[in-house]
Scaffold this motif. Structure first.
Motif, PDB file in Angstrom:
ATOM      1  N   GLY A   1       0.808  -1.208   0.000  1.00 48.37           N
ATOM      2  CA  GLY A   1       0.000   0.000   0.000  1.00 48.37           C
ATOM      3  C   GLY A   1       0.843   1.261   0.000  1.00 48.37           C
ATOM      4  N   LYS A   2       0.326   2.311  -0.574  1.00 52.18           N
ATOM      5  CA  LYS A   2       1.045   3.579  -0.652  1.00 52.18           C
ATOM      6  C   LYS A   2       1.078   4.274   0.702  1.00 52.18           C
ATOM      7  CE  LYS A   2      -2.858   6.582  -1.837  1.00 52.18           C
ATOM      8  NZ  LYS A   2      -3.382   7.568  -2.824  1.00 52.18           N
ATOM      9  N   SER A   3       2.008   5.202   0.836  1.00 52.14           N
ATOM     10  CA  SER A   3       2.022   6.091   1.989  1.00 52.14           C
ATOM     11  C   SER A   3       1.112   7.285   1.705  1.00 52.14           C
ATOM     12  CB  SER A   3       3.442   6.582   2.276  1.00 52.14           C
ATOM     13  OG  SER A   3       4.281   5.518   2.665  1.00 52.14           O
ATOM     14  N   TYR A   4       0.400   7.731   2.726  1.00 48.90           N
ATOM     15  CA  TYR A   4      -0.439   8.918   2.616  1.00 48.90           C
ATOM     16  C   TYR A   4       0.321  10.093   3.227  1.00 48.90           C
ATOM     17  CZ  TYR A   4      -4.485   5.946   1.510  1.00 48.90           C
ATOM     18  OH  TYR A   4      -5.365   5.063   0.916  1.00 48.90           O
ATOM     19  N   VAL A   5       0.794  10.989   2.384  1.00 48.30           N
ATOM     20  CA  VAL A   5       1.572  12.137   2.849  1.00 48.30           C
ATOM     21  C   VAL A   5       1.067  13.372   2.130  1.00 48.30           C
ATOM     22  CG1 VAL A   5       3.861  13.137   3.127  1.00 48.30           C
ATOM     23  CG2 VAL A   5       3.590  10.642   3.163  1.00 48.30           C
TER      24      VAL A   5
END
Length: 340
Positions: free
Chosen positions: A283-287
């Motif tokens: 999963g991607k990082s949420y930044v």
């Protein structure tokens, strides 16, 4: 409303940018972080467990220390590799940690992930039975652990004991009532999530899972959670299950945040191999700034299916900065999403 906790990998290294240069730094800061997290209203303090690495390895002394210095926050693991464990000794350790904390232990276990050394569990004195894989061994140990957590007597007492025995078969002590319902299984596949439901374990789903259909990570994870809930209902358990998902979420609210994480929010999901024959989706990082995070996270189907969100943290950056990271989510993101 959702439970919100942090998940620490417990890294340390003698690196000039790290505030955790030694194992002692990491352990003591983990205690301080859990105390501070409780003070700002966080619900859980969770820790990864890895052997043969400069990371946290033996969780029960740490969990017991945190339990003694806090009063509300849940304490747990995500996850303990059962291939390395003696299930009976672990029942005693877990029972002691749970009693010290007043029943706040939330213990995540699994069959284990790829480790730092080849078949490290053999160095601990364990090997699969004939016809077993190491994954089979891990799941077998989990079932023994769950059975012994029930508190039922199973050992024949000595007719001439050092101390008087109660009547009947003896159980492991100390026994902590209710701990059996607070065991979580870390599932990387749909099949093991279903297996966890059938065996009345809560579900932990990480920032990666085996790629089973090529769909985006959060959709595959949501499908996994729905299959788990269906299997739980079919099994007829009397209580409601709990489900956690882990996420890397960083709200950019000051220049320090942008310096550390400003370039990490653009990448999407990724696919790769954590085992030679098993493709995984990460999963991607949420930044992003809080308003962007709110919009992005509202579309994450797996978070919607879960009751607990574990926020991965950069423990090497120290207690103060990590409390800032967690406070930013609680203040600027969680209320708008209905998590608070």
């Amino acid at each position: 409303m959702k439970n919100i906790g942090f998940l620490s990998f417990g890294h340390w290294s003698d690196h000039p940018s790290y505030l955790t240069r030694t194992a002692g730094d990491t352990l003591l800061q983990a205690i301080d972080l859990a105390v501070a997290a409780e003070e700002i209203g966080l619900d859980g303090a969770y820790f990864r467990v890895h052997h043969f690495a400069r990371q946290l390895a033996s969780p029960f002394p740490l969990l017991s220390a945190i339990g003694a210095k806090t009063s509300k926050i849940e304490i747990g693991t995500g996850v303990i590799d059962m291939r390395y464990e003696n299930p009976l000794y672990m029942v005693e350790d877990a029972g002691a940690a749970d009693l010290i904390s007043g029943g706040r232990l939330q213990l995540g276990v699994s069959r284990g992930s790829p480790e730092q050394v080849i078949e490290g569990w053999r160095h601990f004195g364990y090997a699969p039975l004939e016809g077993e894989t190491d994954a089979d061994m891990g799941r077998r140990k989990v079932l023994e652990f769950l059975d012994k957590l029930s508190g039922k007597g199973f050992a024949q007492p000595n007719p001439n004991p050092m101390f008087p025995n109660p009547p009947g078969l003896l159980r492991l002590e100390p026994y902590s009532a209710g701990l059996r319902e607070r065991i979580w299984w870390g599932a990387a596949s749909n099949a093991t999530a279903i297996w966890a439901a059938e065996n009345a374990m809560n579900l932990q789903s990480s920032t990666l899972k085996f790629d089973e259909n090529g769909k985006p990570f959060h959709i595959q994870q949501a499908e996994q959670i729905r299959l788990y809930k269906e299997a739980w209902k079919k099994a007829g358990h009397s209580r409601e299950p709990k489900v956690s998902v882990s996420r890397s979420i960083f709200a950019l609210v000051n220049e320090q945040d942008r310096y550390y994480f400003g370039n990490q929010g653009k990448a999407g999901d990724s696919f790769g191999y954590i085992e030679a024959d098993q493709r995984a989706v990460f999963g991607k990082s949420y930044v992003a700034e809080p308003d962007v995070l709110i919009e992005e996270l509202s579309k994450d189907e797996a978070i919607q299916e879960a009751d607990t969100v574990l926020l991965t943290i950069p423990n090497t950056l120290g207690v103060d900065y990590n409390i800032h990271v967690l406070s930013s989510i609680l203040e600027h993101v969680a209320p708008a999403l209905g998590w608070r």
